[in-house]
Design a protein around this motif. Sequence first.
Motif, PDB file in Angstrom:
ATOM      1  N   SER A  46      18.498 -25.041 -16.991  1.00 49.54           N
ATOM      2  CA  SER A  46      19.026 -25.578 -15.729  1.00 49.54           C
ATOM      3  C   SER A  46      18.503 -24.692 -14.602  1.00 49.54           C
ATOM      4  CB  SER A  46      20.561 -25.518 -15.728  1.00 49.54           C
ATOM      5  OG  SER A  46      20.955 -24.158 -15.755  1.00 49.54           O
ATOM      6  N   LEU A  47      18.615 -25.187 -13.384  1.00 53.32           N
ATOM      7  CA  LEU A  47      18.184 -24.356 -12.257  1.00 53.32           C
ATOM      8  C   LEU A  47      19.071 -23.122 -12.145  1.00 53.32           C
ATOM      9  CD1 LEU A  47      17.269 -26.947  -9.488  1.00 53.32           C
ATOM     10  CD2 LEU A  47      15.717 -25.394 -10.664  1.00 53.32           C
ATOM     11  N   GLU A  48      20.336 -23.304 -12.510  1.00 50.73           N
ATOM     12  CA  GLU A  48      21.274 -22.172 -12.456  1.00 50.73           C
ATOM     13  C   GLU A  48      20.817 -21.060 -13.411  1.00 50.73           C
ATOM     14  OE1 GLU A  48      25.172 -23.244 -13.674  1.00 50.73           O
ATOM     15  OE2 GLU A  48      26.028 -21.328 -13.044  1.00 50.73           O
ATOM     16  N   GLU A  49      20.430 -21.472 -14.632  1.00 54.80           N
ATOM     17  CA  GLU A  49      19.964 -20.499 -15.619  1.00 54.80           C
ATOM     18  C   GLU A  49      18.655 -19.844 -15.157  1.00 54.80           C
ATOM     19  OE1 GLU A  49      21.172 -18.930 -18.045  1.00 54.80           O
ATOM     20  OE2 GLU A  49      19.326 -18.057 -18.859  1.00 54.80           O
ATOM     21  N   LEU A  50      17.800 -20.636 -14.504  1.00 51.52           N
ATOM     22  CA  LEU A  50      16.552 -20.072 -13.974  1.00 51.52           C
ATOM     23  C   LEU A  50      16.889 -18.990 -12.944  1.00 51.52           C
ATOM     24  CD1 LEU A  50      13.488 -20.463 -14.213  1.00 51.52           C
ATOM     25  CD2 LEU A  50      13.607 -22.015 -12.282  1.00 51.52           C
ATOM     26  N   GLY A  51      17.855 -19.266 -12.092  1.00 54.03           N
ATOM     27  CA  GLY A  51      18.313 -18.283 -11.108  1.00 54.03           C
ATOM     28  C   GLY A  51      18.831 -17.025 -11.783  1.00 54.03           C
ATOM     29  N   ASN A  52      19.611 -17.211 -12.868  1.00 59.95           N
ATOM     30  CA  ASN A  52      20.142 -16.058 -13.598  1.00 59.95           C
ATOM     31  C   ASN A  52      19.011 -15.215 -14.181  1.00 59.95           C
ATOM     32  OD1 ASN A  52      22.684 -16.991 -13.095  1.00 59.95           O
ATOM     33  ND2 ASN A  52      22.944 -17.965 -15.098  1.00 59.95           N
ATOM     34  N   ARG A  53      17.964 -15.908 -14.683  1.00 53.90           N
ATOM     35  CA  ARG A  53      16.829 -15.181 -15.275  1.00 53.90           C
ATOM     36  C   ARG A  53      16.094 -14.378 -14.217  1.00 53.90           C
ATOM     37  NH1 ARG A  53      14.174 -19.484 -19.567  1.00 53.90           N
ATOM     38  NH2 ARG A  53      16.112 -19.822 -20.674  1.00 53.90           N
ATOM     39  N   LEU A  54      15.927 -14.990 -13.042  1.00 48.54           N
ATOM     40  CA  LEU A  54      15.252 -14.261 -11.954  1.00 48.54           C
ATOM     41  C   LEU A  54      16.096 -13.047 -11.562  1.00 48.54           C
ATOM     42  CD1 LEU A  54      13.936 -17.245  -9.767  1.00 48.54           C
ATOM     43  CD2 LEU A  54      12.569 -15.706 -11.163  1.00 48.54           C
ATOM     44  N   ASP A  55      17.422 -13.205 -11.566  1.00 47.47           N
ATOM     45  CA  ASP A  55      18.311 -12.072 -11.249  1.00 47.47           C
ATOM     46  C   ASP A  55      18.131 -10.958 -12.274  1.00 47.47           C
ATOM     47  OD1 ASP A  55      19.398 -13.285  -9.064  1.00 47.47           O
ATOM     48  OD2 ASP A  55      21.187 -14.029 -10.108  1.00 47.47           O
ATOM     49  N   ARG A  56      18.085 -11.357 -13.561  1.00 45.13           N
ATOM     50  CA  ARG A  56      17.968 -10.353 -14.631  1.00 45.13           C
ATOM     51  C   ARG A  56      16.655  -9.591 -14.532  1.00 45.13           C
ATOM     52  NH1 ARG A  56      20.692 -14.203 -17.927  1.00 45.13           N
ATOM     53  NH2 ARG A  56      18.786 -14.981 -18.862  1.00 45.13           N
ATOM     54  N   ARG A  57      15.595 -10.320 -14.081  1.00 45.30           N
ATOM     55  CA  ARG A  57      14.290  -9.669 -13.959  1.00 45.30           C
ATOM     56  C   ARG A  57      14.314  -8.640 -12.839  1.00 45.30           C
ATOM     57  NH1 ARG A  57       9.212 -13.708 -14.259  1.00 45.30           N
ATOM     58  NH2 ARG A  57       9.400 -13.811 -12.019  1.00 45.30           N
ATOM     59  N   GLY A  58      15.244  -8.818 -11.903  1.00 45.19           N
ATOM     60  CA  GLY A  58      15.460  -7.812 -10.855  1.00 45.19           C
ATOM     61  C   GLY A  58      14.324  -7.672  -9.868  1.00 45.19           C
ATOM     62  N   SER A  59      13.403  -8.656  -9.845  1.00 43.38           N
ATOM     63  CA  SER A  59      12.230  -8.501  -8.992  1.00 43.38           C
ATOM     64  C   SER A  59      12.359  -9.278  -7.686  1.00 43.38           C
ATOM     65  CB  SER A  59      10.980  -8.973  -9.751  1.00 43.38           C
ATOM     66  OG  SER A  59      11.196 -10.268 -10.284  1.00 43.38           O
ATOM     67  N   GLU A  60      13.477 -10.010  -7.526  1.00 44.52           N
ATOM     68  CA  GLU A  60      13.558 -10.919  -6.370  1.00 44.52           C
ATOM     69  C   GLU A  60      14.573 -10.452  -5.332  1.00 44.52           C
ATOM     70  OE1 GLU A  60      11.214 -13.153  -6.521  1.00 44.52           O
ATOM     71  OE2 GLU A  60      10.889 -12.412  -8.553  1.00 44.52           O
ATOM     72  N   THR A  61      14.228 -10.674  -4.069  1.00 46.76           N
ATOM     73  CA  THR A  61      15.211 -10.530  -2.999  1.00 46.76           C
ATOM     74  C   THR A  61      15.938 -11.883  -2.932  1.00 46.76           C
ATOM     75  OG1 THR A  61      13.689 -11.419  -1.343  1.00 46.76           O
ATOM     76  CG2 THR A  61      13.642  -9.033  -1.691  1.00 46.76           C
ATOM     77  N   PRO A  62      17.101 -11.943  -2.272  1.00 47.53           N
ATOM     78  CA  PRO A  62      17.783 -13.249  -2.165  1.00 47.53           C
ATOM     79  C   PRO A  62      16.860 -14.310  -1.560  1.00 47.53           C
ATOM     80  CG  PRO A  62      19.241 -11.496  -1.434  1.00 47.53           C
ATOM     81  CD  PRO A  62      17.905 -10.853  -1.695  1.00 47.53           C
ATOM     82  N   GLU A  63      16.041 -13.900  -0.591  1.00 49.53           N
ATOM     83  CA  GLU A  63      15.134 -14.849   0.065  1.00 49.53           C
ATOM     84  C   GLU A  63      14.067 -15.358  -0.901  1.00 49.53           C
ATOM     85  OE1 GLU A  63      13.909 -17.355   2.793  1.00 49.53           O
ATOM     86  OE2 GLU A  63      15.789 -16.229   2.822  1.00 49.53           O
ATOM     87  N   SER A  64      13.435 -14.426  -1.648  1.00 51.87           N
ATOM     88  CA  SER A  64      12.351 -14.863  -2.546  1.00 51.87           C
ATOM     89  C   SER A  64      12.912 -15.664  -3.724  1.00 51.87           C
ATOM     90  CB  SER A  64      11.506 -13.682  -3.031  1.00 51.87           C
ATOM     91  OG  SER A  64      12.217 -12.882  -3.941  1.00 51.87           O
ATOM     92  N   LYS A  65      14.145 -15.343  -4.115  1.00 52.46           N
ATOM     93  CA  LYS A  65      14.775 -16.122  -5.189  1.00 52.46           C
ATOM     94  C   LYS A  65      14.963 -17.569  -4.723  1.00 52.46           C
ATOM     95  CE  LYS A  65      19.103 -16.582  -7.667  1.00 52.46           C
ATOM     96  NZ  LYS A  65      20.483 -16.130  -7.759  1.00 52.46           N
ATOM     97  N   LYS A  66      15.405 -17.703  -3.457  1.00 51.88           N
ATOM     98  CA  LYS A  66      15.635 -19.035  -2.901  1.00 51.88           C
ATOM     99  C   LYS A  66      14.323 -19.838  -2.883  1.00 51.88           C
ATOM    100  CE  LYS A  66      17.778 -20.850   1.092  1.00 51.88           C
ATOM    101  NZ  LYS A  66      18.140 -20.605   2.479  1.00 51.88           N
ATOM    102  N   ILE A  67      13.240 -19.159  -2.488  1.00 54.31           N
ATOM    103  CA  ILE A  67      11.929 -19.833  -2.432  1.00 54.31           C
ATOM    104  C   ILE A  67      11.514 -20.282  -3.837  1.00 54.31           C
ATOM    105  CG2 ILE A  67       9.455 -19.484  -1.984  1.00 54.31           C
ATOM    106  CD1 ILE A  67      10.305 -17.625   0.331  1.00 54.31           C
ATOM    107  N   ARG A  68      11.663 -19.372  -4.817  1.00 55.54           N
ATOM    108  CA  ARG A  68      11.248 -19.718  -6.188  1.00 55.54           C
ATOM    109  C   ARG A  68      12.067 -20.864  -6.760  1.00 55.54           C
ATOM    110  NH1 ARG A  68       8.464 -14.867  -9.351  1.00 55.54           N
ATOM    111  NH2 ARG A  68       7.677 -13.798  -7.534  1.00 55.54           N
ATOM    112  N   LEU A  69      13.357 -20.870  -6.474  1.00 58.04           N
ATOM    113  CA  LEU A  69      14.194 -21.961  -7.002  1.00 58.04           C
ATOM    114  C   LEU A  69      13.846 -23.286  -6.322  1.00 58.04           C
ATOM    115  CD1 LEU A  69      17.703 -20.320  -7.541  1.00 58.04           C
ATOM    116  CD2 LEU A  69      16.009 -20.945  -9.243  1.00 58.04           C
ATOM    117  N   GLY A  70      13.538 -23.204  -5.019  1.00 58.67           N
ATOM    118  CA  GLY A  70      13.111 -24.410  -4.290  1.00 58.67           C
ATOM    119  C   GLY A  70      11.816 -24.945  -4.878  1.00 58.67           C
TER     120      GLY A  70
END
Length: 195
Positions: free
Chosen positions: A125-149
């Motif tokens: 799910s997109l939610e799980e994708l967001g969680n994975r990006l969080d776990r990777r610890g490489s994203e700022t809130p802004e870049s996470k938003k861009i990647r999910l978009g």
Amino acid sequence: MADGILFVLSGPSGVGKGTVLDKLLEDYHDVKYSISATTRAPRAGEVDGEDYFFKTTEQFQKIEAENGFIESALVHNNYYGTPKEYVDQTLAKGEDIILEIDIQGARQVRKAYPDAIYIFLVPPSLEELGNRLDRRGSETPESKKIRLGNAQLELKEVHKYDYEILNDELERTVKRLKEIISKEKEARNKRRKQN
Ligand code: 5GP
């Protein structure tokens, strides 16, 4: 013309393409892996010529200008490209090869290699994708938003692919990928016998 199969594994950023392929290649050696070139700096433990061919932007652009890539893309501010020579030589020998590339790259490969087998790795799910990006610890809130978009847009392309694998559990995903590769190899071997 020999008929090696080109497999293209793609999917949104953070879906786990690299992890799946690393796991597959641990004990599966019936497919060659194309090492990409990138301008990204090596991460701890990454080896030039094994994980990537690490290039300066200038070196990368020179290869590109000489048509040395079958595809290339700017992915999150770094260039990535698939070196053409190794892929074409491998296919010409009748051997199979797999690329792990982003979706922009897969679009380009599709034009030049329409007979390739395209496999799309789907996040649960997109939610799980967001969680994975969080776990990777490489994203700022802004870049996470861009990647999910971007992921949301990219998921709309799944119908262009030959296969879709839901990446919910690593072992299961790798098993499914192996099955797809084996099935395509068998079909090709049958065709070889008929000719
Ligand atoms: P990473 O820097 O985390 O290894 O990879 C970042 C992204 O670049 C991933 O989505 C990966 O699939 C993609 N990538 C790696 N190699 C290539 C390539 O040769 N071409 C393209 N288009 N994308 C690539």
